[in-house]
Design a protein around this motif. Structure first.
Motif, PDB file in Angstrom:
ATOM      1  N   THR A  35       0.846  -1.201   0.000  1.00 57.34           N
ATOM      2  CA  THR A  35       0.000   0.000   0.000  1.00 57.34           C
ATOM      3  C   THR A  35       0.880   1.249   0.000  1.00 57.34           C
ATOM      4  OG1 THR A  35      -1.631  -1.185   1.327  1.00 57.34           O
ATOM      5  CG2 THR A  35      -1.874   1.196   1.183  1.00 57.34           C
ATOM      6  N   LEU A  36       0.449   2.253  -0.703  1.00 63.99           N
ATOM      7  CA  LEU A  36       1.098   3.565  -0.667  1.00 63.99           C
ATOM      8  C   LEU A  36       0.021   4.602  -0.386  1.00 63.99           C
ATOM      9  CD1 LEU A  36       3.645   5.289  -1.036  1.00 63.99           C
ATOM     10  CD2 LEU A  36       3.065   5.463  -3.463  1.00 63.99           C
ATOM     11  N   HIS A  37       0.134   5.278   0.765  1.00 62.55           N
ATOM     12  CA  HIS A  37      -0.817   6.330   1.135  1.00 62.55           C
ATOM     13  C   HIS A  37      -0.109   7.679   1.026  1.00 62.55           C
ATOM     14  CE1 HIS A  37      -4.169   8.265   3.234  1.00 62.55           C
ATOM     15  NE2 HIS A  37      -3.241   8.986   3.836  1.00 62.55           N
ATOM     16  N   ILE A  38      -0.720   8.587   0.266  1.00 63.13           N
ATOM     17  CA  ILE A  38      -0.123   9.906   0.029  1.00 63.13           C
ATOM     18  C   ILE A  38      -1.136  10.975   0.428  1.00 63.13           C
ATOM     19  CG2 ILE A  38       0.927  11.448  -1.666  1.00 63.13           C
ATOM     20  CD1 ILE A  38       1.431   8.985  -3.419  1.00 63.13           C
ATOM     21  N   ARG A  39      -0.678  11.958   1.187  1.00 64.82           N
ATOM     22  CA  ARG A  39      -1.549  13.078   1.554  1.00 64.82           C
ATOM     23  C   ARG A  39      -0.781  14.387   1.426  1.00 64.82           C
ATOM     24  NH1 ARG A  39      -4.003  13.152   7.468  1.00 64.82           N
ATOM     25  NH2 ARG A  39      -1.938  13.985   7.940  1.00 64.82           N
ATOM     26  N   ASP A  40      -1.363  15.315   0.671  1.00 64.97           N
ATOM     27  CA  ASP A  40      -0.834  16.675   0.521  1.00 64.97           C
ATOM     28  C   ASP A  40       0.608  16.687   0.012  1.00 64.97           C
ATOM     29  OD1 ASP A  40      -3.196  17.793   1.372  1.00 64.97           O
ATOM     30  OD2 ASP A  40      -2.630  17.745   3.489  1.00 64.97           O
ATOM     31  N   PHE A  41       0.835  15.914  -1.053  1.00 63.28           N
ATOM     32  CA  PHE A  41       2.161  15.848  -1.665  1.00 63.28           C
ATOM     33  C   PHE A  41       2.071  16.382  -3.088  1.00 63.28           C
ATOM     34  CE2 PHE A  41       5.516  13.516  -3.991  1.00 63.28           C
ATOM     35  CZ  PHE A  41       6.623  13.916  -3.252  1.00 63.28           C
ATOM     36  N   VAL A  42       2.753  17.489  -3.347  1.00 58.07           N
ATOM     37  CA  VAL A  42       2.773  18.179  -4.646  1.00 58.07           C
ATOM     38  C   VAL A  42       1.327  18.520  -5.065  1.00 58.07           C
ATOM     39  CG1 VAL A  42       3.748  18.231  -6.959  1.00 58.07           C
ATOM     40  CG2 VAL A  42       4.868  16.870  -5.184  1.00 58.07           C
ATOM     41  N   ILE A  43       0.748  17.773  -6.027  1.00 60.49           N
ATOM     42  CA  ILE A  43      -0.636  18.065  -6.432  1.00 60.49           C
ATOM     43  C   ILE A  43      -1.587  16.945  -6.026  1.00 60.49           C
ATOM     44  CG2 ILE A  43       0.047  19.543  -8.353  1.00 60.49           C
ATOM     45  CD1 ILE A  43      -0.516  17.193 -10.242  1.00 60.49           C
ATOM     46  N   VAL A  44      -1.093  16.021  -5.198  1.00 60.29           N
ATOM     47  CA  VAL A  44      -1.955  14.946  -4.710  1.00 60.29           C
ATOM     48  C   VAL A  44      -2.507  15.346  -3.349  1.00 60.29           C
ATOM     49  CG1 VAL A  44      -2.077  12.534  -4.012  1.00 60.29           C
ATOM     50  CG2 VAL A  44      -0.637  13.195  -5.946  1.00 60.29           C
ATOM     51  N   GLU A  45      -3.841  15.474  -3.270  1.00 59.18           N
ATOM     52  CA  GLU A  45      -4.449  15.835  -1.989  1.00 59.18           C
ATOM     53  C   GLU A  45      -4.474  14.636  -1.054  1.00 59.18           C
ATOM     54  OE1 GLU A  45      -8.441  18.061  -0.234  1.00 59.18           O
ATOM     55  OE2 GLU A  45      -8.354  17.437  -2.336  1.00 59.18           O
ATOM     56  N   GLN A  46      -5.045  13.538  -1.497  1.00 57.50           N
ATOM     57  CA  GLN A  46      -5.040  12.318  -0.697  1.00 57.50           C
ATOM     58  C   GLN A  46      -5.379  11.137  -1.596  1.00 57.50           C
ATOM     59  OE1 GLN A  46      -6.601  12.430   3.243  1.00 57.50           O
ATOM     60  NE2 GLN A  46      -7.350  10.343   3.179  1.00 57.50           N
ATOM     61  N   THR A  47      -4.583  10.084  -1.491  1.00 56.19           N
ATOM     62  CA  THR A  47      -4.866   8.870  -2.241  1.00 56.19           C
ATOM     63  C   THR A  47      -4.243   7.690  -1.531  1.00 56.19           C
ATOM     64  OG1 THR A  47      -4.830   7.849  -4.436  1.00 56.19           O
ATOM     65  CG2 THR A  47      -2.816   8.934  -3.712  1.00 56.19           C
ATOM     66  N   GLU A  48      -4.821   6.531  -1.735  1.00 54.07           N
ATOM     67  CA  GLU A  48      -4.279   5.291  -1.192  1.00 54.07           C
ATOM     68  C   GLU A  48      -4.327   4.244  -2.294  1.00 54.07           C
ATOM     69  OE1 GLU A  48      -4.726   3.990   3.029  1.00 54.07           O
ATOM     70  OE2 GLU A  48      -5.927   2.377   2.117  1.00 54.07           O
ATOM     71  N   ILE A  49      -3.167   3.703  -2.623  1.00 52.40           N
ATOM     72  CA  ILE A  49      -3.055   2.743  -3.719  1.00 52.40           C
ATOM     73  C   ILE A  49      -2.691   1.387  -3.151  1.00 52.40           C
ATOM     74  CG2 ILE A  49      -2.029   2.331  -5.988  1.00 52.40           C
ATOM     75  CD1 ILE A  49      -0.988   5.235  -5.842  1.00 52.40           C
TER      76      ILE A  49
ATOM     77  N   ALA B  89       7.071  10.199  -4.302  1.00 54.03           N
ATOM     78  CA  ALA B  89       6.498  10.021  -2.968  1.00 54.03           C
ATOM     79  C   ALA B  89       7.049   8.764  -2.307  1.00 54.03           C
ATOM     80  CB  ALA B  89       4.977   9.944  -3.060  1.00 54.03           C
ATOM     81  N   LEU B  90       7.116   7.682  -3.061  1.00 56.67           N
ATOM     82  CA  LEU B  90       7.665   6.430  -2.508  1.00 56.67           C
ATOM     83  C   LEU B  90       9.130   6.606  -2.141  1.00 56.67           C
ATOM     84  CD1 LEU B  90       7.347   3.477  -1.802  1.00 56.67           C
ATOM     85  CD2 LEU B  90       7.826   2.905  -4.188  1.00 56.67           C
TER      86      LEU B  90
ATOM     87  N   ALA C 247       9.422   8.189   1.185  1.00 56.59           N
ATOM     88  CA  ALA C 247       9.179   7.249   2.279  1.00 56.59           C
ATOM     89  C   ALA C 247      10.359   6.313   2.487  1.00 56.59           C
ATOM     90  CB  ALA C 247       7.920   6.431   1.996  1.00 56.59           C
ATOM     91  N   LEU C 248      11.192   6.181   1.457  1.00 58.42           N
ATOM     92  CA  LEU C 248      12.364   5.304   1.538  1.00 58.42           C
ATOM     93  C   LEU C 248      13.625   6.058   1.918  1.00 58.42           C
ATOM     94  CD1 LEU C 248      11.649   3.166  -1.650  1.00 58.42           C
ATOM     95  CD2 LEU C 248      11.354   2.461   0.718  1.00 58.42           C
ATOM     96  N   GLY C 249      13.480   7.326   2.328  1.00 53.78           N
ATOM     97  CA  GLY C 249      14.627   8.037   2.880  1.00 53.78           C
ATOM     98  C   GLY C 249      15.291   9.049   1.984  1.00 53.78           C
ATOM     99  N   GLU C 250      14.698   9.344   0.810  1.00 49.27           N
ATOM    100  CA  GLU C 250      15.289  10.377  -0.047  1.00 49.27           C
ATOM    101  C   GLU C 250      15.120  11.754   0.595  1.00 49.27           C
ATOM    102  OE1 GLU C 250      17.035  10.242  -2.936  1.00 49.27           O
ATOM    103  OE2 GLU C 250      17.091   8.077  -2.564  1.00 49.27           O
ATOM    104  N   ARG C 251      15.938  12.711   0.148  1.00 50.42           N
ATOM    105  CA  ARG C 251      15.858  14.066   0.696  1.00 50.42           C
ATOM    106  C   ARG C 251      14.540  14.731   0.307  1.00 50.42           C
ATOM    107  NH1 ARG C 251      21.209  17.472  -0.365  1.00 50.42           N
ATOM    108  NH2 ARG C 251      19.995  18.862   0.961  1.00 50.42           N
TER     109      ARG C 251
ATOM    110  N   ALA D  44       4.336   4.002   3.238  1.00 50.43           N
ATOM    111  CA  ALA D  44       4.459   2.846   2.348  1.00 50.43           C
ATOM    112  C   ALA D  44       4.466   1.585   3.205  1.00 50.43           C
ATOM    113  CB  ALA D  44       5.739   2.938   1.522  1.00 50.43           C
ATOM    114  N   VAL D  45       3.617   0.628   2.856  1.00 47.95           N
ATOM    115  CA  VAL D  45       3.505  -0.615   3.624  1.00 47.95           C
ATOM    116  C   VAL D  45       3.991  -1.774   2.753  1.00 47.95           C
ATOM    117  CG1 VAL D  45       1.980  -2.168   4.881  1.00 47.95           C
ATOM    118  CG2 VAL D  45       1.575   0.308   4.936  1.00 47.95           C
ATOM    119  N   PHE D  46       4.929  -2.539   3.285  1.00 50.28           N
ATOM    120  CA  PHE D  46       5.527  -3.671   2.573  1.00 50.28           C
ATOM    121  C   PHE D  46       5.274  -4.967   3.354  1.00 50.28           C
ATOM    122  CE2 PHE D  46       7.947   0.065   1.500  1.00 50.28           C
ATOM    123  CZ  PHE D  46       8.278  -0.072   0.161  1.00 50.28           C
TER     124      PHE D  46
END
Length: 550
Positions: free
Chosen positions: A4-18, A41-42, A45-49, A66-68
């Motif tokens: 699962t990838l949950h994104i909220r308020d990132f760039v132009i994504v308000e909220q989504t869960e894939i 976004a992923l 979550a994996l530690g990029e700047r 991000a859920v693995f």
């Protein structure tokens, strides 16, 4: 794999869960819809700047989770850091409007470095500009080593290099400073010899002072003790005599008044105390000697100790500690100044490096042949018939990376001589070779999830279909996610998501939805024919999807 990838308020994504499944999954959509935002976004979550510019306009913070599935190999890593090792592994990253970042692993606060360390074991991202890195010799060397699984050999070479260079620098310093080291060694040796000759014991100074005081006052001590003995137990009117009389008197009085028992006992205690004191003084007098010779010996020893302390500018009772310190300094200096011993150690370290580097060289030669064969085969299916790919190992000065540099040579067509990749490959050829390398290297990858972000740019037609089939084949061994604009690639996928954007009240929003069979036909038709869809493009899309199971 990624669940699962949950994104909220990132760039132009308000909220989504894939929610993701296994196999080969593609993300498609119009240019600018935000397809690559998912990858960004992923990566966060994996530690990029990350910084505040990644927040959606007007948002207080961006929040990505991000859920693995938790690989068994990571259980020990999690337990060592006191993080719950559940069946699912949740990586969360939050960035606020001030650019401050917080990270969590399974709900436990963590560092971005820890996210990055976990990410290296979970996901391998091939960016849309990955082909540009192929221009760098170090990237070519890293790709060759990754394909061959040379991690342990590279680590051994790096450690051996580090040890060898440290000893080489130490030897160089010792040879350069040999004269000054010899002078300092002689100075320390003289000091150590003098302190060893003195041989002052740990408690000797205090003992000497006590003995000197006693010997120098022996006569007065003896006379004083004698006078005390006379007063306590001498002939005539001594304390012992008077107490004896008092004792006799109190015993007579006790017969008439028992209340005097306490006084009697006190007098008896005094008599006993005097008797014991007299005994102790007699013993003391018998031990006190008038020994002028021993007094002279002690005074000479005291004078020698004091003079040595003055010379070394320390207190006499610090001489023992100083002796130990100087011994340690001399030993260290002798070791550092032993040029022959250092030279032998440096030669041994060099031999160890040479052996490790030779193993890495042998492994690289074998891997270069294998990689060259595989990429050359892939080139034949990627509109580069007759082309050839050849990794070449060139000798270089020893380094932490080994004794050779790696250079990729390529011949784009039959009959041409392979030349350095950066000099002969066109943009399209470079993109295709990069894709082939990415796919081939990923076949041996140990990470469960592979992501390709528009690495298929620069190809089309039948070549694009080959690319799609390559990625689908790779999806049988890994979870493969791909951002693409090619309908041929999208048609090969097991699953497809559509990324779109819309404007509402002056604000642009991006949305993501998974497509069913009919929706996939519509999307692939759009990718084939543009905005206006026709029956022909829809039929073409259905034909492309036929033969691939969902």
């Amino acid at each position: 794999m990624l669940r699962t990838l949950h994104i909220r308020d990132f760039v132009i994504v308000e909220q989504t869960e894939i929610h993701f499944g296994p196999g080969f999954t593609v993300f498609s959509g119009e240019t600018g819809a935000g397809k690559s935002i998912l990858v960004d976004a992923l990566a966060l979550a994996l530690g990029e700047r990350g910084d505040a510019s990644m927040l959606r306009e007007g948002a207080a913070r961006a929040d990505i989770t991000a859920v693995f599935d938790t690989p068994k190999a990571l259980h020990a890593w999690l337990e060592e850091r006191e993080i719950d090792a559940d069946a699912e592994l949740s990586l969360r990253r939050v960035i606020d409007a001030q650019g401050r970042s917080r990270a969590y692993i399974n709900g436990t606060p963590a560092t971005v470095a820890q996210l990055r360390e976990l990410g290296d074991s979970l996901v391998d991202i091939h960016g849309q500009h990955a082909h540009q890195s192929l221009m760098r010799p170090d990237a070519q060397r890293d790709l060759l080593d990754a394909h061959g699984g040379h991690g342990e050999l590279r680590h051994a070479v790096g450690q051996a290099w580090k040890q060898w260079r440290a000893l080489a620098r130490q030897l160089e310093s010792a040879e350069k400073d040999a004269e000054s080291l010899a002078t300092e060694r002689d100075r320390l040796q003289w000091q150590v010899d003098e302190l060893d000759q003195l041989a002052l014991g740990p408690d000797e100074w205090e003992s000497l002072q006590s003995e000197h005081t006693r010997l120098s006052h022996a006569q007065s001590l003896l006379e004083g003790a004698t006078r005390i003995l006379e007063a306590l137990d001498g002939e005539g009117d001594s304390a012992h005599h008077r107490l004896a009389q008092a004792d006799n008197q109190i015993q007579h009085m006790l017969r008439r008044d028992p209340e005097l028992r306490g006084v009697y006992e006190e007098l008896e205690s005094a008599r006993i105390a005097i008797t014991e004191a007299v005994s102790d003084l007699n013993n003391y007098v018998s031990r006190v000697e008038l020994d002028p010779q021993r007094l002279d010996t002690v005074e000479i020893r005291l004078s020698l100790v004091f003079e040595t302390a003055r010379k070394f500018r320390v207190d006499p009772d610090a001489l023992c500690e100083l002796r130990e310190t100087l011994h340690a300094q001399l030993s260290a200096l002798q070791a550092a100044g032993d040029v022959e011993a250092l030279r032998a150690q440096a030669l041994a370290a060099q031999a160890q490096y040479d052996a490790a580097a030779a193993k890495l060289t042998a492994a690289r030669r074998k891997t270069a042949k294998d990689l060259g064969k595989l990429v050359t085969q892939a080139m034949q299916t990627l509109a580069m018939q007759g082309g050839k790919f050849e990794p070449v190992l060139g000798a270089s000065a020893p380094s932490a990376h080994g004794n050779e540099q790696v250079e990729f040579l390529v011949a784009g067509h039959a009959g041409t001589t392979p030349r350095p990749l950066a000099k002969v490959a066109s943009g399209g050829e470079l993109s295709r070779i990069s894709l082939a390398l990415s796919v081939i290297a990923s076949r041996a990858a140990r990470v469960p999830t592979l992501i390709f972000d528009e690495v298929d740019s620069g190809v089309g037609g039948a070549v694009a279909e080959v690319v799609g089939k390559l990625l689908r084949e790779l999806g049988e061994r890994h979870q493969v996610l791909c951002v693409t604009h090619l309908p041929q690639v999208a048609a090969c996928a097991n699953n497809q998501f559509l990324v779109s954007k819309a404007e509402s009240r002056g604000t642009t929003r991006s949305s993501i939805e998974e497509l069913d069979a009919q929706a996939r036909v519509e999307e692939i038709a759009r990718m084939l024919g543009g905005i206006k869809l026709t029956a022909t493009t829809r039929e073409h899309a259905r034909e492309m999807l036929q033969g691939f199971e969902r």
